[in-house]
Design a protein around this motif. Structure first.
Motif, PDB file in Angstrom:
ATOM      1  N   GLU A  52       0.780  -1.220   0.000  1.00 19.10           N
ATOM      2  CA  GLU A  52       0.000   0.000   0.000  1.00 19.10           C
ATOM      3  C   GLU A  52       0.824   1.288   0.000  1.00 19.10           C
ATOM      4  OE1 GLU A  52      -2.539  -0.522   3.348  1.00 19.10           O
ATOM      5  OE2 GLU A  52      -3.365  -2.393   2.551  1.00 19.10           O
ATOM      6  N   SER A  53       2.144   1.195   0.059  1.00 19.11           N
ATOM      7  CA  SER A  53       2.936   2.429   0.063  1.00 19.11           C
ATOM      8  C   SER A  53       3.152   2.979  -1.349  1.00 19.11           C
ATOM      9  CB  SER A  53       4.292   2.196   0.738  1.00 19.11           C
ATOM     10  OG  SER A  53       5.111   1.356  -0.052  1.00 19.11           O
ATOM     11  N   ALA A  54       2.702   2.222  -2.351  1.00 26.31           N
ATOM     12  CA  ALA A  54       2.775   2.660  -3.752  1.00 26.31           C
ATOM     13  C   ALA A  54       1.464   2.267  -4.429  1.00 26.31           C
ATOM     14  CB  ALA A  54       3.956   2.005  -4.451  1.00 26.31           C
ATOM     15  N   PRO A  55       1.118   2.899  -5.551  1.00 28.05           N
ATOM     16  CA  PRO A  55      -0.134   2.538  -6.226  1.00 28.05           C
ATOM     17  C   PRO A  55      -0.194   1.049  -6.562  1.00 28.05           C
ATOM     18  CG  PRO A  55       0.746   4.562  -7.146  1.00 28.05           C
ATOM     19  CD  PRO A  55       1.791   4.035  -6.211  1.00 28.05           C
ATOM     20  N   LEU A  56      -1.298   0.424  -6.218  1.00 31.94           N
ATOM     21  CA  LEU A  56      -1.497  -0.977  -6.547  1.00 31.94           C
ATOM     22  C   LEU A  56      -1.630  -1.110  -8.059  1.00 31.94           C
ATOM     23  CD1 LEU A  56      -4.259  -1.745  -3.883  1.00 31.94           C
ATOM     24  CD2 LEU A  56      -1.775  -1.937  -3.612  1.00 31.94           C
ATOM     25  N   GLY A  57      -1.077  -2.195  -8.612  1.00 34.28           N
ATOM     26  CA  GLY A  57      -1.224  -2.373 -10.047  1.00 34.28           C
ATOM     27  C   GLY A  57      -0.121  -3.175 -10.696  1.00 34.28           C
ATOM     28  N   LEU A  58      -0.119  -3.122 -12.027  1.00 33.78           N
ATOM     29  CA  LEU A  58       0.833  -3.877 -12.844  1.00 33.78           C
ATOM     30  C   LEU A  58       1.912  -2.938 -13.374  1.00 33.78           C
ATOM     31  CD1 LEU A  58       1.559  -6.590 -14.235  1.00 33.78           C
ATOM     32  CD2 LEU A  58       0.115  -5.862 -16.141  1.00 33.78           C
ATOM     33  N   TYR A  59       3.173  -3.325 -13.170  1.00 38.15           N
ATOM     34  CA  TYR A  59       4.320  -2.539 -13.610  1.00 38.15           C
ATOM     35  C   TYR A  59       5.163  -3.382 -14.555  1.00 38.15           C
ATOM     36  CZ  TYR A  59       3.153   0.647  -9.803  1.00 38.15           C
ATOM     37  OH  TYR A  59       2.499   1.534  -8.982  1.00 38.15           O
ATOM     38  N   VAL A  60       5.852  -2.714 -15.479  1.00 34.61           N
ATOM     39  CA  VAL A  60       6.685  -3.424 -16.443  1.00 34.61           C
ATOM     40  C   VAL A  60       8.102  -2.851 -16.394  1.00 34.61           C
ATOM     41  CG1 VAL A  60       6.072  -1.864 -18.351  1.00 34.61           C
ATOM     42  CG2 VAL A  60       6.885  -4.175 -18.853  1.00 34.61           C
ATOM     43  N   ARG A  61       9.063  -3.730 -16.567  1.00 34.89           N
ATOM     44  CA  ARG A  61      10.464  -3.291 -16.573  1.00 34.89           C
ATOM     45  C   ARG A  61      10.721  -2.395 -17.782  1.00 34.89           C
ATOM     46  NH1 ARG A  61      15.779  -7.230 -16.025  1.00 34.89           N
ATOM     47  NH2 ARG A  61      17.346  -5.589 -16.144  1.00 34.89           N
ATOM     48  N   PHE A  62      11.343  -1.245 -17.542  1.00 26.97           N
ATOM     49  CA  PHE A  62      11.583  -0.269 -18.592  1.00 26.97           C
ATOM     50  C   PHE A  62      12.824  -0.675 -19.395  1.00 26.97           C
ATOM     51  CE2 PHE A  62      12.524   4.120 -20.159  1.00 26.97           C
ATOM     52  CZ  PHE A  62      11.285   4.348 -20.747  1.00 26.97           C
ATOM     53  N   PRO A  63      12.769  -0.583 -20.733  1.00 29.02           N
ATOM     54  CA  PRO A  63      13.931  -0.990 -21.548  1.00 29.02           C
ATOM     55  C   PRO A  63      15.215  -0.266 -21.156  1.00 29.02           C
ATOM     56  CG  PRO A  63      12.024  -0.640 -22.943  1.00 29.02           C
ATOM     57  CD  PRO A  63      11.629  -0.175 -21.574  1.00 29.02           C
ATOM     58  N   SER A  64      15.121   1.048 -20.978  1.00 27.58           N
ATOM     59  CA  SER A  64      16.297   1.816 -20.559  1.00 27.58           C
ATOM     60  C   SER A  64      16.413   1.774 -19.041  1.00 27.58           C
ATOM     61  CB  SER A  64      16.175   3.276 -21.020  1.00 27.58           C
ATOM     62  OG  SER A  64      17.201   4.058 -20.428  1.00 27.58           O
ATOM     63  N   GLN A  65      17.586   1.401 -18.556  1.00 27.13           N
ATOM     64  CA  GLN A  65      17.799   1.336 -17.119  1.00 27.13           C
ATOM     65  C   GLN A  65      18.614   2.534 -16.618  1.00 27.13           C
ATOM     66  OE1 GLN A  65      16.553  -1.093 -14.699  1.00 27.13           O
ATOM     67  NE2 GLN A  65      15.158  -1.171 -16.454  1.00 27.13           N
ATOM     68  N   ILE A  66      18.565   3.631 -17.370  1.00 26.44           N
ATOM     69  CA  ILE A  66      19.157   4.884 -16.888  1.00 26.44           C
ATOM     70  C   ILE A  66      18.215   5.452 -15.839  1.00 26.44           C
ATOM     71  CG2 ILE A  66      19.853   7.229 -17.514  1.00 26.44           C
ATOM     72  CD1 ILE A  66      20.448   6.161 -20.333  1.00 26.44           C
TER      73      ILE A  66
END
Length: 202
Positions: A52-66
């Motif tokens: 609950e400390s962040a929005p509940l939901g689905l996250y995806v790994r971002f191509p750029s890791q900068i």
């Protein structure tokens, strides 16, 4: 109304019902396959946040890791949650980046402070939270500080700096909130929109 008309209406309704059933079944099957893929895929790309400390939901790994300030990153929990008595411990934590390598910060009696933000310690916890040693610090070239909006969020205020090798940058695909997960205004730290596109609520 003739018998033929009634029969035609009944046939049309039956066809519509069948189509609806097929659509619902197909959607449910696709959702089930997606959940299985997210959970058991050999290369982790998707992450479901249920804390609950962040929005509940689905996250995806971002191509750029900068990594920039305001970005979402996930880190493995490892032994960081051992002080909590949780029935189901999450395998990762989802946090905002609030301080970058080479930047300075200080730990006082009441807060962790960077040049951008003051992160107060949560004083009302029933659990004895770890304390960082008071003083002035500078992050090494591979270290970051992480935090979330709720005052009660468990983050770098308690477990300190995180190395980049532990972090994966992610972006939300879709999120939701409920009454239980909503952050009270009085409990928000008000993390700034560092990067211009960061999401609030963590």
């Amino acid at each position: 109304m003739s018998l033929n008309s009634i029969k035609k209406q009944w046939i049309n309704k039956s066809k519509q019902d069948k189509k609806l059933i097929i659509v619902m079944f197909t959607t449910s099957l696709l959702m089930l396959m997606l959940i299985i893929f997210i959970k058991y895929a050999p290369i982790k790309i998707f992450y479901i946040n249920g804390t609950e400390s962040a929005p509940l939901g689905l996250y995806v790994r971002f191509p750029s890791q900068i990594i920039k300030k305001g970005d979402y990153v996930i880190i493995p929990t490892k032994d960081r949650l051992d002080i909590f008595t949780l029935k189901h411990k999450p395998t990762f934590l989802l946090k905002h980046v609030v301080c970058l390598p080479g930047e300075e910060y200080k730990v006082t009696e009441n807060a962790l402070e960077t040049k951008d933000i003051k992160l107060p310690f949560y004083k009302e916890s029933k659990i004895k939270l770890p304390k960082l040693k008071k003083g002035n610090y500078k992050l090494k070239k591979d270290e970051y500080l992480l935090a979330n909006n709720p005052l009660r969020s468990y983050d770098s205020r308690y477990f300190g700096a995180i190395k980049k090798e532990e972090m994966k940058k992610v972006i939300p695909l879709f999120t939701w909130t409920n009454k239980k997960s909503e952050v009270k205004k009085s409990e928000k730290i008000n993390i700034k929109n560092f990067s211009g596109n960061s999401k609030t609520g963590t």
